[in-house]
Design an enzyme around this catalytic site. Structure first.
Site, PDB file in Angstrom:
ATOM      1  N   HIS A   1      71.191   4.391 -41.637  1.00  0.00           N
ATOM      2  CA  HIS A   1      70.338   3.224 -41.905  1.00  0.00           C
ATOM      3  C   HIS A   1      69.658   2.679 -40.651  1.00  0.00           C
ATOM      4  O   HIS A   1      68.656   1.969 -40.746  1.00  0.00           O
ATOM      5  CB  HIS A   1      71.166   2.129 -42.580  1.00  0.00           C
TER       6      HIS A   1
ATOM      7  N   ASP B   1      57.604  12.502 -56.276  1.00  0.00           N
ATOM      8  CA  ASP B   1      57.309  13.645 -57.144  1.00  0.00           C
ATOM      9  C   ASP B   1      57.270  14.916 -56.300  1.00  0.00           C
ATOM     10  O   ASP B   1      56.409  15.074 -55.436  1.00  0.00           O
ATOM     11  CB  ASP B   1      55.964  13.409 -57.841  1.00  0.00           C
TER      12      ASP B   1
END
EC number: 2.3.1.196
Length: 460
Positions: A167, A382
């Protein structure tokens, strides 16, 4: 509202040996410093994300593993710091050694179909540890891969893309920017539509540093009564908030706050119910930390390709008694004010505090942290097989201190209603109470007065 989707589904995942994917072309060998917003103790952990994809006959039998592996290598040419390793300098200052070693990749096959996961894909996911394998020696903050990615083929022709991020490198918008780039390369692009921008110096401390704002989110609060959430007997459940549920919560909103956002009313309600469920002493301070994306708070705004951490943890603080005995509007006022605290000056003050105070962890004692990723775009990624059926955080309660954090994730239930799903992580005894309190609010029979919550007594 409440989802009891469980981990009852059992299946077998067969993994290949983990491998490193390096950039497809030579990349600069250099050292890049993280910003003073990236470099704080509370971000030194790995955050898991998971996306589920259906089979798409238009892909002509292409193998998602091979397509995505190739795309990752191509994307790392642009995002080459991800292929490096973190190390510490003076005063624990984090920097990326851009070695080009690569990101960790796991290829896998599962004897399960997407349909077997049920018609409402949401955390907690069954066999998550098999879908995002913790490769031994890979989970450290320093000298370890900064990304671990597993692509698991499903029996139906669909697949699961799971990722684990250090992170300190990126926040949700930054990670989605990288994932989107991988998707674009997988679909044939020669370069990402948004080129990455490092420029971490934009969020560094000033010289000399000076803390100009109040930062209760980094206060050292002693856990005098052992009220940090215990790590044993933790229960994970998700709760759906669609139009009906949000309207039910809004019935408790006073007239002068009717313009409040869904985030604000939901945060106020969950903070209140959660506090009631864990039963702190009435005089003890309780907190809610609201992650606020600060990209637009700068003048000029941060570059569009900036993929570092650019958020703050503004906090609302009150006592357990005031939070639980007052009507919901009390908590709502606190949450609204908290979000407005974040300005460019506030961010500079946080960076300065990190340098002055030695990069402290945000306060976790009697704290609830909420992160809204409804607009982050995880589900839009996608790779050629269309948008994800589910895309977002893999579970609630993640972080250096488990059980503190919840995510607000965009979700469509089986009725076709669009809303928000919130994974909650609590000890078993507290989860039962939490469910009852929240259910009472949603049914409109909660008497939000002083008598309702008289169970909080000094004897607890």
């Amino acid at each position: 509202m409440d989802s009891k989707q469980s981990s009852e589904l059992v299946f077998t995942v067969r993994r290949q040996e983990p491998e490193l994917i390096a950039p497809a072309k030579p990349t600069p060998r250099e050292t890049k410093f993280l910003s003073d917003i990236d470099d704080q103790e509370g971000l030194r952990f790995q955050i898991p994300v998971i996306n589920f994809y259906r089979k798409d006959s238009s892909m002509g039998g292409k193998d998602p593993v091979e397509v995505i592996k190739k795309a990752i290598a191509e994307t790392l040419v642009f995002y080459y710091p991800f292929a490096g390793r973190l190390r510490e300098g003076n005063d624990r200052k984090l920097m990326v050694d851009c070695t080009g070693e690569g990101v960790m990749f796991v290829e896998a096959n599962a004897d399960v179909t997407l349909e077997e996961f049920g018609d409402e894909l949401q955390p907690p996911f069954p066999c998550l540890e098999e879908l995002l394998y913790d490769v031994p020696g890979s989970a450290g903050v320093l000298h370890c891969p900064l990304l671990l990615i597993q692509v698991t083929r499903l029996r139906c022709g669909g697949f699961i893309f799971a990722l684990r991020l250090n992170h300190t490198m990126s926040d949700a918008p930054g990670l989605v920017q990288f994932m989107t780039a991988v998707g674009e390369m997988a679909r044939g692009a020669t370069a990402p539509s948004t080129l990455p921008v490092w420029c971490r110096e934009l969020l560094n401390a000033r010289n000399p540093p000076q803390v100009t704002c109040t930062h209760h989110e980094y206060e050292e609060v002693p856990d005098t009564k052992g009220t940090l959430i215990p790590l044993d007997d933790m229960v994970h459940r998700s709760f759906f908030f669609g139009p009906t549920e949000v309207s039910a919560l809004r019935r408790f909103v006073p007239p002068h706050l009717h313009n409040c956002s869904t985030f604000e009313v939901l945060t106020a309600a969950l903070w209140r119910c959660r506090t009631i469920s864990i039963k702190p002493d009435p005089e003890e301070e309780v907190r809610v930390l609201c992650i606020v994306n600060a990209r637009s708070r700068f003048n000029p705004q941060l570059p569009s390709g900036y993929y570092g951490n650019a958020f703050a943890f503004p906090v609302a603080v009150t006592t357990a008694e005031k939070l639980c005995k007052n009507p919901l509007g009390y908590a709502l006022e606190l949450v609204k004010k908290t979000k407005s605290d974040v300005t460019e000056e506030y961010m500079k003050s946080v960076a300065d505090l990190m340098v002055i105070k030695g990069r402290p962890h945000f306060t976790v004692v009697r704290t609830y942290l909420v992160s809204d990723v409804t607009r982050a775009g995880f589900g839009e990624v996608d790779f050629g097989w269309g948008k994800a059926v589910y895309g977002g955080p893999a579970k609630g309660g993640v972080g250096a201190i488990p059980g503190v954090a919840s995510f607000y994730i965009p979700f469509r239930n089986k009725k076709g209603e669009n809303g928000i799903v919130v994974p909650i992580c609590l000890p078993g005894f507290a989860m039962e109470k939490f469910v009852k309190e929240l259910d009472s609010m949603l049914k409109g029979d909660a008497q939000l007065d002083n008598k309702k919550y008289a169970f909080i007594t000094p004897a607890l």
